[in-house]
Structure formats: structure tokens, C-alpha cells
Design a protein around this motif. Sequence first.
Motif, PDB file in Angstrom:
ATOM      1  N   LEU A   1     -49.278  -0.676   9.431  1.00  0.00           N
ATOM      2  CA  LEU A   1     -50.282  -0.424   8.397  1.00  0.00           C
ATOM      3  C   LEU A   1     -49.840  -0.963   7.031  1.00  0.00           C
ATOM      4  CD1 LEU A   1     -53.024   0.941   8.568  1.00  0.00           C
ATOM      5  CD2 LEU A   1     -51.972   3.075   7.851  1.00  0.00           C
ATOM      6  N   ALA A   2     -48.638  -0.560   6.618  1.00  0.00           N
ATOM      7  CA  ALA A   2     -48.171  -0.943   5.288  1.00  0.00           C
ATOM      8  C   ALA A   2     -48.059  -2.462   5.169  1.00  0.00           C
ATOM      9  CB  ALA A   2     -46.837  -0.263   4.994  1.00  0.00           C
ATOM     10  N   ALA A   3     -47.496  -3.090   6.210  1.00  0.00           N
ATOM     11  CA  ALA A   3     -47.301  -4.548   6.169  1.00  0.00           C
ATOM     12  C   ALA A   3     -48.637  -5.280   6.137  1.00  0.00           C
ATOM     13  CB  ALA A   3     -46.477  -4.989   7.378  1.00  0.00           C
ATOM     14  N   VAL A   4     -49.581  -4.809   6.947  1.00  0.00           N
ATOM     15  CA  VAL A   4     -50.889  -5.476   7.002  1.00  0.00           C
ATOM     16  C   VAL A   4     -51.631  -5.295   5.666  1.00  0.00           C
ATOM     17  CG1 VAL A   4     -53.175  -5.414   8.101  1.00  0.00           C
ATOM     18  CG2 VAL A   4     -51.106  -5.420   9.513  1.00  0.00           C
ATOM     19  N   LEU A   5     -51.505  -4.099   5.088  1.00  0.00           N
ATOM     20  CA  LEU A   5     -52.141  -3.872   3.791  1.00  0.00           C
ATOM     21  C   LEU A   5     -51.611  -4.831   2.740  1.00  0.00           C
ATOM     22  CD1 LEU A   5     -52.237   0.020   3.485  1.00  0.00           C
ATOM     23  CD2 LEU A   5     -54.139  -1.564   3.723  1.00  0.00           C
ATOM     24  N   HIS A   6     -50.294  -4.985   2.774  1.00  0.00           N
ATOM     25  CA  HIS A   6     -49.657  -5.868   1.805  1.00  0.00           C
ATOM     26  C   HIS A   6     -50.161  -7.308   1.985  1.00  0.00           C
ATOM     27  CE1 HIS A   6     -46.562  -7.305  -0.895  1.00  0.00           C
ATOM     28  NE2 HIS A   6     -46.277  -8.248   0.001  1.00  0.00           N
TER      29      HIS A   6
ATOM     30  N   MET B   1     -56.164  16.978   1.528  1.00  0.00           N
ATOM     31  CA  MET B   1     -56.111  15.666   0.899  1.00  0.00           C
ATOM     32  C   MET B   1     -54.691  15.449   0.401  1.00  0.00           C
ATOM     33  SD  MET B   1     -57.961  14.125  -2.486  1.00  0.00           S
ATOM     34  CE  MET B   1     -59.316  15.201  -2.362  1.00  0.00           C
ATOM     35  N   GLY B   2     -54.106  14.318   0.756  1.00  0.00           N
ATOM     36  CA  GLY B   2     -52.806  13.941   0.222  1.00  0.00           C
ATOM     37  C   GLY B   2     -53.017  12.801  -0.759  1.00  0.00           C
ATOM     38  N   VAL B   3     -52.438  12.927  -1.934  1.00  0.00           N
ATOM     39  CA  VAL B   3     -52.639  11.923  -2.985  1.00  0.00           C
ATOM     40  C   VAL B   3     -51.342  11.112  -3.121  1.00  0.00           C
ATOM     41  CG1 VAL B   3     -53.207  11.583  -5.418  1.00  0.00           C
ATOM     42  CG2 VAL B   3     -54.199  13.511  -4.152  1.00  0.00           C
ATOM     43  N   PHE B   4     -51.483   9.796  -3.150  1.00  0.00           N
ATOM     44  CA  PHE B   4     -50.298   8.930  -3.180  1.00  0.00           C
ATOM     45  C   PHE B   4     -50.383   7.922  -4.329  1.00  0.00           C
ATOM     46  CE2 PHE B   4     -50.444  10.568   1.059  1.00  0.00           C
ATOM     47  CZ  PHE B   4     -49.116  10.781   1.396  1.00  0.00           C
ATOM     48  N   ASP B   5     -49.209   7.605  -4.903  1.00  0.00           N
ATOM     49  CA  ASP B   5     -49.180   6.582  -5.958  1.00  0.00           C
ATOM     50  C   ASP B   5     -48.797   5.230  -5.375  1.00  0.00           C
ATOM     51  OD1 ASP B   5     -46.538   6.940  -5.347  1.00  0.00           O
ATOM     52  OD2 ASP B   5     -45.959   7.769  -7.301  1.00  0.00           O
ATOM     53  N   ASP B   6     -48.730   5.184  -4.051  1.00  0.00           N
ATOM     54  CA  ASP B   6     -48.310   3.947  -3.402  1.00  0.00           C
ATOM     55  C   ASP B   6     -48.923   3.909  -1.996  1.00  0.00           C
ATOM     56  OD1 ASP B   6     -46.403   1.618  -3.107  1.00  0.00           O
ATOM     57  OD2 ASP B   6     -45.721   2.879  -1.458  1.00  0.00           O
ATOM     58  N   VAL B   7     -49.563   2.790  -1.689  1.00  0.00           N
ATOM     59  CA  VAL B   7     -50.278   2.676  -0.415  1.00  0.00           C
ATOM     60  C   VAL B   7     -49.317   2.756   0.769  1.00  0.00           C
ATOM     61  CG1 VAL B   7     -51.695   1.131   0.986  1.00  0.00           C
ATOM     62  CG2 VAL B   7     -52.146   1.345  -1.446  1.00  0.00           C
ATOM     63  N   GLN B   8     -48.145   2.139   0.580  1.00  0.00           N
ATOM     64  CA  GLN B   8     -47.176   2.125   1.671  1.00  0.00           C
ATOM     65  C   GLN B   8     -46.744   3.538   2.051  1.00  0.00           C
ATOM     66  OE1 GLN B   8     -44.631  -1.098   1.391  1.00  0.00           O
ATOM     67  NE2 GLN B   8     -43.363  -0.537   3.131  1.00  0.00           N
ATOM     68  N   LYS B   9     -46.537   4.374   1.022  1.00  0.00           N
ATOM     69  CA  LYS B   9     -46.137   5.760   1.296  1.00  0.00           C
ATOM     70  C   LYS B   9     -47.214   6.468   2.113  1.00  0.00           C
ATOM     71  CE  LYS B   9     -43.440   6.511  -2.943  1.00  0.00           C
ATOM     72  NZ  LYS B   9     -43.594   7.086  -4.296  1.00  0.00           N
ATOM     73  N   ALA B  10     -48.461   6.216   1.764  1.00  0.00           N
ATOM     74  CA  ALA B  10     -49.570   6.852   2.502  1.00  0.00           C
ATOM     75  C   ALA B  10     -49.573   6.373   3.949  1.00  0.00           C
ATOM     76  CB  ALA B  10     -50.897   6.532   1.822  1.00  0.00           C
ATOM     77  N   GLY B  11     -49.332   5.079   4.117  1.00  0.00           N
ATOM     78  CA  GLY B  11     -49.289   4.514   5.468  1.00  0.00           C
ATOM     79  C   GLY B  11     -48.178   5.149   6.290  1.00  0.00           C
ATOM     80  N   ASN B  12     -47.030   5.341   5.676  1.00  0.00           N
ATOM     81  CA  ASN B  12     -45.909   5.956   6.399  1.00  0.00           C
ATOM     82  C   ASN B  12     -46.194   7.424   6.720  1.00  0.00           C
ATOM     83  OD1 ASN B  12     -44.575   3.539   6.278  1.00  0.00           O
ATOM     84  ND2 ASN B  12     -43.389   4.070   4.456  1.00  0.00           N
ATOM     85  N   ALA B  13     -46.922   8.092   5.823  1.00  0.00           N
ATOM     86  CA  ALA B  13     -47.250   9.507   6.048  1.00  0.00           C
ATOM     87  C   ALA B  13     -48.088   9.660   7.329  1.00  0.00           C
ATOM     88  CB  ALA B  13     -47.999  10.073   4.849  1.00  0.00           C
ATOM     89  N   VAL B  14     -48.940   8.665   7.578  1.00  0.00           N
ATOM     90  CA  VAL B  14     -49.790   8.711   8.777  1.00  0.00           C
ATOM     91  C   VAL B  14     -48.919   8.781  10.032  1.00  0.00           C
ATOM     92  CG1 VAL B  14     -51.440   7.386  10.156  1.00  0.00           C
ATOM     93  CG2 VAL B  14     -51.709   7.524   7.670  1.00  0.00           C
ATOM     94  N   GLY B  15     -47.930   7.880  10.117  1.00  0.00           N
ATOM     95  CA  GLY B  15     -47.022   7.867  11.264  1.00  0.00           C
ATOM     96  C   GLY B  15     -46.236   9.169  11.365  1.00  0.00           C
ATOM     97  N   ALA B  16     -45.851   9.711  10.211  1.00  0.00           N
ATOM     98  CA  ALA B  16     -45.039  10.933  10.204  1.00  0.00           C
ATOM     99  C   ALA B  16     -45.840  12.125  10.734  1.00  0.00           C
ATOM    100  CB  ALA B  16     -44.537  11.215   8.790  1.00  0.00           C
ATOM    101  N   ILE B  17     -47.121  12.161  10.424  1.00  0.00           N
ATOM    102  CA  ILE B  17     -47.963  13.268  10.915  1.00  0.00           C
ATOM    103  C   ILE B  17     -48.042  13.225  12.441  1.00  0.00           C
ATOM    104  CG2 ILE B  17     -50.336  14.157  11.002  1.00  0.00           C
ATOM    105  CD1 ILE B  17     -50.592  13.264   8.027  1.00  0.00           C
TER     106      ILE B  17
END
Lengths: 359, 499
Positions: B363-368, B238-254
Amino acid sequence: MEGDQDQSRLLQNQLQQALGEGRALRIAGGDSKRFYGNRVDGEILSTRQHRGIIAYEPSELVLTARAGTPLRDIEAAVAASGQMLGFEPPHFGAGATLGGAVASGLSGPRRAYSGALRDFVLGAKVLNGRGEILQFGGQVMKNVAGYDIARLMAGSLGCLGVILEVSLKLLPRPEAEQTLCFALNSRAAAAKANRLLTQAVPLSGACYSDGQLFIRLSGAGETLARCAQTLGGDGGDSDIWAAVKEQTGDFFSASDLPLWRLSVPPATDPAALSAAAAAATLWDWGGALHWIKTRLAADEMRAIAATAGGHATLFRSAQAPGDGVFQPLLPGLKKIHGNLKQAMDPHRLLNPGRMYADF
Amino acid sequence: MSYKYDPQLDGEIRPVSRPVLLQSLTAVIPAAAILHSEEQLKPYECDGLSAYRVTPMLVVLPETVEQTGAVLKVCHRLKVPVVARGAGTGLSGGALPLQQGVLLVLSKLNEILHIDLENRTAVVQPGVRNLAISEAVAPHGLYYAPDPSSQIACSIGGNVAENAGGVHCLKYGLTVHNILKLNMLTIEGELLTIGSDAFDTPGFDLPALVTGSEGMLGIIVEITVKLLPRPQAAKVLMGVFDDVQKAGNAVGAIIAGGILPAGLEMMDNLAIRAAEDFIQAGYPREAEAILLCELDGIAEDVDSGVEKVGGILRDAGATETRIARDENQRKLFWAGRKSAFPAVGRLYPDYYCMDGTIPRRQLAAVLHAMGELSAQYQLPIANVFHAGDGNLHPLILFDANKPGELEKAEALGGKILQLCIEAGGTITGEHGVGREKINHMCLQFNTEEIRQFHAVKRAFDREQLLNPGKNIPTLARCAEFGAMHVHNGELPFPELERF
């Protein structure tokens, strides 16, 4: 890249002109797979110059390219980002294109473990037989909007439309690969390949030729070393995979006998197939794909394949059987196929007869 | 929109006399297999999209393939439309009955006919539950990979009709990747076998075309599924994030890091809190987003992969990473995710589940943008995603008892779908078009493409008797719907007559 260009309008114009004049078209990319399927006569509609990678974002695991893009350019581009085409398509010639690979629907040794070409098709832009440019599927992993016409194009041999663009799912390239070799009879080899699937072994190829089973492992270096130790066997020449995929090995070049392709359930007894055809077989896909060189009649080869639960294709031959190179369809399916041809290419303009005489 | 069948927009249905139909059916199947009284029909008026309800003219529950074929022959002869239904868990109204049609329920065809351990396949009837297949083959170390959240209840026939996915699609594929052969009845009642026990079949790839076709091309009566060996090991982080955008970027990075996770799921704060209140999965309630990343395969590879993903998550700004310490905690982490829909359902009287799919980088843009739409429509949205494959499941929360709220939720849903198309995605990743998104198909496909779909439909069902009004809109419907979305003063489909 140099030479990249969008010729979809040009192709559309040529098709519309042929439509107006009632002339049949033979679609060709690199023409490297012209031998496959039934003979088509017609004016050439060349997709070769309609080329270029349109979108490739490694983090998306998706590539979109025009049909005429050379397959080797695509493989090189994705390899540079540590990715690959998971279905390991055969080229059968230096000029092989993406469009031809998708239209022929053929997959290489990895198919039994990572999936077939059709499994990786996410979307396609297609020029149908009415001269309309249509887009189906997309560039995302999941898409159930409308019928999956993009995937239907895979293996359709150009009989339903001209493939203009394709989006494919990619896979990460394994860190390392290793080939092992075991001297076994065909039946024991198939049993071993089948058994390995249920063990914790990163299998990515299992083929058999001339008394030897070749196993390919793909994954992290340390895992491969450990597996190789457990499995035993000898180190094998990794060139075997390209030779089987491209049909360049001795088995394929030794004679001019007709080459049959038998696709059967993976647990089929290879010795029984071999005995029935009275010929040695080279098998791939862990035993689900058999190559047999024989002069046996088409009906006999089809009966052998059907008995095993599969089908036979006359893959390469100077002469085609009267009813074509593919196993004939049952009447109900034949009707649906005819209807689909009517739906996509009502004037029977595109590659008529390449798959079956009626369409 | 009104979800009711509209002959002007969906095509005329020739009226048929109910007694005549009943009599004809009774001649070919046992009377007990036909439901016709009001109270018998009531339970079948909707599928998993319960906001849409229509009482069918008759419900038929055949017990054999032969009976199913006989029912189809009668319907074909009398020109009565047929809507197929499995377990009725679909979320897009694909099994919404027709007032003038037969609802063909396949739940009694529920036998696992054969398990072939050597070839690792199972032959099953359409009414077999998804999970029951994996349970039946578990003693042999095998399983059936696609695992939609409804897998306890949903049946495999419906999975084929919808090309169902689940949380493991990125690595193991959708239904279309996990079936080999289908036996299908045509509307004329003729039995066809498409696909085969081999890895490929001569002719066109009909299994690809039929999978996900929503009961529009034929009735699936037998399915040969592929079985996979259970992976040696599976671990979840489980990765915990304080920002949705960071989580979205983590997906691409994986993904860019060469990892192919077995599952990669994301939940936002509203969904996290709802799940935590519901099932105490151990999620951090204050997190703006969490990612669940499961790796499976050979034990050592999983261990090294977990380490690598942990590093990627931290580099992407995770405030914390947790590895499920044992199988129980792994199941608990997933239980939170799998129960997210009912958990969110406790927050509000109603929720409306969307299913758009977008390229991951968006992901991040659509979430926003979704956040802005939520504020504009004053309806909260909880977000649960199959992040690995970009499949969004925004849950719009509303109260259907408040006048106008359902319509508002639907309008907001429509905006979200439009957003997905604009981002280069699709209106439905795995739930299907059904009745629900019939209008939105007009946004994704142009006139020629929709015509082509209809031509393909006619190749199987010339008289359009299978599930009319679903999946593919008529051009008349697109013209009508399009008229609500006039751009630059130009009407789409100018060549069509207006009603």
C-alpha cells in the motif's frame, strides 16, 4: 521447508507425453480421497512432490502453496501465526494435500458459519488438458479481472485441470472454543441450531448425532463463558468436531452400509429426511448436511434429497450406481458441463469420468 | 484508446437490418417494451462510465422472464449481439451499448419474489435494487451483506454480473459469497438453474464462474441471495495520521493483530477535505490520511475489539483516535466515506475512478509511486481505498473540456493499473473490466490464459453474441495494444499477423 520443490515442468512434461500418446491420467496428491467420486482408470499423475508454501504473510491473511503441500503442514504454519483455514477441510488420511482438498471442494463443520472452501480460493495456477500452465485470480481479496476460473477449480475433481498452486484467504483463529451438548430429538435440535444463528452467539459448529445436539462456540473467552451460561446444556467433548469431519466416529464405523451425503437447505426437517430414508442420520452444518447409511437405491435417495431442495451423493460404497455417485445433471446443465470440459481439457485426458461419465 | 467497437480488434459483427429485427421482436414482445426512436435511445447510450457513449440499435425492456427468453431467441436466430444492462451504474462500461446490437434492459424485472426466513434467503429478480433487499428484510432483523457505494441505485443483477463488493467485503465477502442460486437464460433462450438452495450443488461451481462474468455467459433473470442476521452491535473508529505510509502500515497491523474488521477504509488528504467540505462528517481537514475501522458482532466483543484497534492505531503512529459516540455519529463517519466520489467530483469538472487491487503490504509503496505519477502527468489524484482488502480507488481529477485531458487521464490510469499488476495485484477489484480496461487485460494475462477465457466463453456462447468487445480482449487487440508497449525491441505475440 525440506522437500519443497517446484515440479510444475515435470508435471507438464508428463501431461504432454500422455497427450501425445492419448493416455488418460488419474491425478493424485496424497490419494486420501480416492474413494470420492467415480472410479478413474489411468496413469497416475502425482502432485505429491510438487510441494511447499510459496508465500505466507500473516498481515495479508493469504497463503499460497503448491498442490502437493500436506494439508497438515499448512494448518500448522498458519496456526503458528494465530490463523486458520476457515473451511476446516476434512483430510481423510495422513497424506491429504492442499491440491486434493481444493479439487474435492469439501468443507468441515465450520462451513455453515465461516464459508466453504470455494469461498476462500483467491487464485490458482492450473495445468490444463492442453498442457498449458495458466494463472487465474491472484493473491488479493478482490479480483474481477477475467472469469473466476480459480474458484471454478474448487470441487472440480481434477476434471478441468491439474491444480498446481492455490492462494487461499485465511481467517484469524478464535481466541477460545467451547463445545456444548444438549439431549434433544433431531427436529428440536435443528430448530435450536437454526434459532441460535439469529441470536448473539458466536456459533462455529452445530451437529447432531445419536440423540445429542453439539454446539461449538468460537470467540473471546469471556464471551464464550457468558454465552455458555445463557445457553445452558452440558459441556460437550470437543473431539466430536474432528470425528464428524474425518468420519471416525461410531456412526461412520459401525457398519459397512453405503454412506450417503445429502446436502439440503438448512431449515429442512431432519426427522422427515430420516423417516423417508428409514435410517438415522448424523447431521452437520446446522442441518444442511446429512450423512445417512442405507441400502436404499440411488434413485430413492436422490428423490428424497431433491424433494427437500438438495442433492444426494453416494459418498462411500463398495459399488457405484450405474449412472455414477453424483446426482445426475439436467440436460441443459449437462451440455454446459461437457462444453466446459471441452474448453479446459479437450482430449478428456484428466480424471475422465471421475465426476460424470461423459466427462 | 478509442472505446468504440472495432471489428478488426473486437471481431466482425454481421450486419442485420433494423426493420427486420424490430419486426421479429414485435412478434414476441409488446411494442411498448421496445424503444427505437432517437430520443428514446439517448438515455441508454452510457452506463456509469459516462465518458463512453454509443447509441444502441434498439433497447428492449422485457417485463417477464418469458419475454426475456423470447428476445434472446430472436437475437440468437438473427445473430444480433446482446448487451445486458441493469440500473446502468457500472463504472467500467460493461453495459456500453453496441451500435449494431440490442441493449437488453432488465430493470422492469424488479420484484422480490420470496423471502424465506427459516433458510434466510430471498429470491429476487435482477432489477431489484441492492438496498431494497436489505430494506425488505430489515423488519426481520436480516440484511443482504454486499453494499457497493451505489447501493441505493444499483440492481442485484448487475451486482452478480460484476461480482460487486463494497465496504464490508473483508469480513462478509463479495457477491459471489452471498448468493446461492441463479436462474440464467442462455443466448439460445434456454433457462438454466445453477447453484441450489442447499450449500452446494453437484457438478462444477457454475455460480462462481458466472458471477463477475459481465453478461458474457448468460442473462441472469433470478437470484437467490443469502441473508444475514444484523449484528448485535457495530462501532466505528477513526484513526488520524500525519503520514500516509503510517496509515498504510496500521492497516496491516490491525489484520496481523487477529482483528477481522467489518470495514476498513482509508482516505487521503484530498479526499478528506473534499468529503468534509461536502458533508461535514467531522473529519480532520489537515490530516494526511484517516482510517475508518468498523467492528461488528456481539456487543462485548465489539467493545474489546475497539479498545484493541485503538491501541494498534496509536502504536502505528495515529495522532488521534476517535470512536463514534453513537449510531448517528457512526453513520456520519461513513457518510463522509460513502460520499467521497461525488465530493471529489465537486473539485474538478471530471474524475476518472480506478479500481486496482494490491497486496496490503504494498500500500505505502504504491501510494508513493502514484504520487510521482500524479506529478508527472500534472493531474491531481484523490485516494479512497477499501484498505482492508487492498482495493484502491484513485480518483484522477481532470477537465474533459480541455483538449487532450481525457486522454492524459486515461494514460495515467493505465500507468496506475500497470503499477497494481507489478505490485502483485490486479487491474480491477470490483468495478469489472467492461470496455474500459479491455486493453489492460493484456497486461495481466498471457496469450494462453486469454485463449482459455475465450474457450470458456464459447462453452456458453459459441457465436459470441453476448456482450462482444467486453471483459476479455481478442488476441488481435492484445497484439495491437501490446505494440504500444514494446519491451526490449520485442513485439509481444510475434506469431500474430500485424494489421
